[in-house]
Design an enzyme around this catalytic site. Structure first.
Site, PDB file in Angstrom:
ATOM      1  CG  ASP A 265      -2.036   0.652   1.383  1.00  0.00           C
ATOM      2  OD1 ASP A 265      -3.212   0.860   1.678  1.00  0.00           O
ATOM      3  OD2 ASP A 265      -2.131   2.190   0.302  1.00  0.00           O
TER       4      ASP A 265
HETATM    5  C1  GLC Z   1      -4.336   4.475   0.107  1.00  0.00           C
HETATM    6  C2  GLC Z   1      -5.002   3.503  -0.103  1.00  0.00           C
HETATM    7  C3  GLC Z   1      -5.519   2.220  -0.402  1.00  0.00           C
HETATM    8  C4  GLC Z   1      -5.199   3.092  -2.443  1.00  0.00           C
HETATM    9  C5  GLC Z   1      -3.754   3.383  -2.101  1.00  0.00           C
HETATM   10  C6  GLC Z   1      -3.317   4.153  -3.804  1.00  0.00           C
HETATM   11  O1  GLC Z   1      -3.753   5.157   0.942  1.00  0.00           O
HETATM   12  O2  GLC Z   1      -4.845   2.957   1.637  1.00  0.00           O
HETATM   13  O3  GLC Z   1      -6.701   1.335  -0.229  1.00  0.00           O
HETATM   14  O4  GLC Z   1      -5.568   1.642  -3.110  1.00  0.00           O
HETATM   15  O5  GLC Z   1      -3.646   4.710  -1.293  1.00  0.00           O
HETATM   16  O6  GLC Z   1      -4.154   5.283  -3.638  1.00  0.00           O
END
Ligand code: GLC
Length: 739
Positions: A265
């Site tokens: 993430d």
């Molecule tokens: C965010 C979220 C995740 C998302 C990623 C990219 O922090 O936790 O769900 O897909 O970053 O935007």
């Protein structure tokens, strides 16, 4: 490109270029980004070479923009390996559907699959290859802001939706069609159980709870073919998911045989330092790589430190080769080596995005996501009344939740727009009545997304006066109220889950006037509505319904559509009840129906045990009656089935759709078993007076659980099977599973 050629390509790449393929950067690094050097580059500490040879890019949308970046990239990169474009398409691309907690209330996976197909098609022609969806985190705590993105509290129901999303995005066939995009299931694992419901907080549970409730939906997404997984921010058994070998290699890769891409993430690899499990970025790189993370989203940890790790531990280069091969294999599956622009096409965007076909589907999904929580026959409204539409959501276009960056607010149908299509102008009085949130504090705490024009300029006194005046003139009041969309979503945890105080004041003032009151509730979570339940004659839970919000809600309010939504997550009676979920254990001192008289039972002295509205609950404009509930056999033998049968009759004046739910209870197990578990559901449409027979099959495999030795088995003995229209109002029969 053939697999052999892919392998050769990997073998011919320099170590640095292989590492760069494992880097994902946002669009702020590309397309003559402003302040690149002093801004993003400096912040991340990343070199030009890495930027020009990164493997994928995050949250850039639009055919022309993605094609321009890809073109420039292909001209400057070392190996001419096309970029992967990935984005968060959670509840729609430009045609925005209800937020997933609303999609969860449809109990209609087939419809959700269609919504995912539309989202994929709009995204594909806009140059997107991968969506960071479905989010399948099971949730039991509505204080957590990302309940909004989940389909709810039940593993069986969440698994059905996980499959629907993946099939909708990727298609039913193995090969991707031009209208498909790749599904990335997230957040692996158990991100939905943070202590206190506080965002990014510690998750701590037994392996049994993890496997029984939190893991199944990720597995269902992978069984449906999801080609990518995203790690979660939280720890699992004290080890951050992004550095957790047991989770990512032992379970995901070995036990579940997943050979797709595992992406971190956002910045999660860097955050291993904040978790305090590594001393520095180099150790973070090593831990994440050994734990099986292929792509580093938006940090320079892999790009700046993996070469050092390999120099010290040459045997770990095999992990890099495996990871790079997975990335190139996905690009190959998308046909990017033959055509780096895939189906990105501005003309197609014009034709496909927000088409009538897509809007009509969105309207249908809104219809089916709405949950009628209370109705003293005030709904449906008849068309010869004067209606006062009051509240901050009466004319608002902020109806799509916090994961719909791309939604063009002008394309959103407001409640006022839709009501105006049903009523003559002299029948409709509209007043905002109050702000959404009550203070500068909340404005600041909602972050810089909260723009001035939202409602901070509102003349509250004048607006309240107008609202009271309109209510007095009306035959019925419809209040459009709810939390701010930024009070939910990522970073949107709330300790108080009531309506914002400024709106509770508005409701108090309007309810004093004594007109029939209908409440339409906009929220990204179950709110504490115990006060509103007594103030309104009817309550309709609308979530954040997206582009076709106004139309979808008005169809139900004016009776064109009979509401069929059923809650996929319990509404707590009070925040003090959390976590409250239907599949609880009985405890050694269960609260008997005799009520609170006995002191020493599992209860509160100040509130009931039951939620305000239970899992599976939802009302209709008609009445469904369940009769002739029977089992084909009282004994279930291994390799045999029991058929459950029940007759459903529509005894009211409206045609409608009923969701028949089947729950099972294992009366005695080697470990404690829940008082009920959802094991089946079916929807039937019935005309007034019509009766249909609905059947379910029960077999031994449905009765399996993790026993004392953590083996996934069934155990012989007594079971109850319950049938009903929600998890509380059920009829019960017994059967026995034979040895
Ligand atoms: C965010 C979220 C995740 C998302 C990623 C990219 O922090 O936790 O769900 O897909 O970053 O935007």
């Amino acid at each position: 490109m053939k697999k052999k050629q892919l392998k050769e390509l990997v073998n011919n790449m320099s170590l640095k270029d292989k590492i760069f393929q494992l880097l994902q950067l946002s669009g702020s690094f590309y397309q003559d980004a402003p302040d690149l050097v002093t801004g993003p580059k400096a912040k991340l500490g990343i070199e030009d070479d890495a930027i020009q040879n990164a493997g994928s890019i995050l949250n850039v949308r639009g055919a022309e923009k993605t094609k321009a970046i890809q073109k420039e990239y292909m001209e400057t990169s070392h190996n001419k390996i096309p970029l992967l474009f990935m984005a968060d398409i959670i509840n729609g691309f430009e045609t925005i559907f209800p937020v997933p907690i609303g999609l969860g209330a449809t109990w209609n996976p087939e419809l959700i699959k269609q919504a995912a197909e539309v989202s994929a098609h709009e995204a594909a022609v806009s140059g997107i290859h991968v969506t960071f969806s479905p989010m399948v985190d099971l949730v039991r705590d509505p204080r957590w802001g990302r309940v909004m993105e989940s389909t709810g509290e039940d593993a069986f129901l969440n698994s059905a939706y996980a499959k629907a999303f993946v099939k909708g995005y990727q298609g039913d066939a193995d090969d991707l069609s031009d209208n498909n995009i790749i599904a990335c299931v997230k957040h692996f694992a158990a991100y939905g159980a943070p202590e206190g419901g506080r965002e990014y907080n510690t998750v701590d549970m037994s392996e049994r709870t993890l496997r029984e409730y939190y893991l199944p939906a990720y597995k269902a997404a992978l069984d449906a073919g999801a080609k990518m997984v995203m790690t979660s921010f939280n720890v699992v058994d004290g080890i951050p998911a992004t550095g957790n070998k047991w989770l990512n290699r032992d379970i995901l890769r070995e036990e579940w045989d997943f050979d797709g891409i595992l992406i971190s993430d956002y910045a999660a690899i860097k955050e291993l330092e904040d978790h305090g499990v590594v001393e520095n970025a180099k150790e973070a790189a090593k831990l994440a790589l050994e734990a099986g993370v292929d792509i580093d989203m938006m940090t320079s940890v892999y790009a700046n430190h993996l070469e050092e790790v390999i120099n010290e531990l040459p045997e770990t280069e095999k992990y890099i080769d495996e990871a790079v091969y997975r990335v190139l294999e996905l690009k190959n599956e998308l046909g990017l080596f033959e055509n780096p622009y895939r189906v990105a096409n501005a003309e197609k965007e014009e034709e496909v995005i927000l088409s009538d076909k897509h809007r009509n589907l969105a309207r249908k999904v809104v219809n089916e996501s709405l949950v009628l929580l209370k109705n003293n026959s005030t709904l449906p409204l008849n068309l010869n009344q004067k209606i006062a539409l009051i509240g901050p959501y009466a004319e608002s276009t902020s109806l799509s939740g916090s994961w719909s960056f791309s939604s063009d607010k002008d394309s959103t149908v407001t409640l006022k727009d839709a009501f105006s299509e049903w009523l003559n102008s002299d029948q409709l009085l509209v007043a905002t009545g109050s702000r959404v949130v009550e203070s500068e504090f909340l404005k600041d705490s909602l972050g810089n997304y909260y723009s001035e024009e939202d409602d901070m300029k509102l003349d509250e006194e004048a607006e309240l006066k107008k609202a009271i005046d309109y209510a007095k003139q009306s035959d019925v009041v419809v209040m459009a109220i709810g939390e701010h969309y930024l009070q939910s979503g990522e970073g949107g945890s709330r300790a108080d889950i009531e309506l914002p105080q400024v709106q509770k004041k508005l409701v108090d003032e309007i309810s004093k006037i004594g007109k029939p009151m209908v409440g339409i509730i906009f929220s990204g979570r179950p709110l504490d509505l115990k006060a509103e339940v007594n103030q309104f004659d009817s309550l309709l839970q609308a979530w954040f319904p997206g582009t076709e919000a106004g139309h979808g809600i008005a169809d139900v309010v004016f009776g064109k559509v009979n509401p069929s939504g059923r809650l996929s997550m319990s509404f707590p009676y009070d925040v003090g009840q959390i976590p409250v979920h239907y599949n609880e254990f009985n405890t050694g001192r269960p609260l008997e129906d005799s009520g609170h008289s006995k002191r020493y039972t599992s209860k509160y002295v100040d509130i009931p045990n039951k939620p305000l509205f239970s899992f599976g609950y939802g009302l209709s404009y008609t009445t469904f009656n369940y009769t002739n509930f029977t089992l084909s056999n009282k004994i279930l033998r291994k390799n045999e089935k029991i058929t459950v049968s029940v007759e459903i009759s529509n005894e009211g004046d409206y045609s409608g759709k009923e969701t028949i739910q089947m729950y099972i209870r294992d009366m005695v197990g080697s470990v404690t078993r829940p008082i009920k578990e959802l094991k089946g559901f079916k929807q039937v449409k019935l005309q007034p007076g019509e009766t249909k027979t609905v059947t379910f099959e029960i077999d031994e495999s449905m009765l399996r659980f993790y026993n004392r030795e953590m083996s996934f088995v069934s155990e012989p003995g007594k079971f109850e099977v319950m049938i009903g229209s929600n998890s509380e109002d059920v009829q019960t029969l017994e059967f026995t599973l034979e040895k």
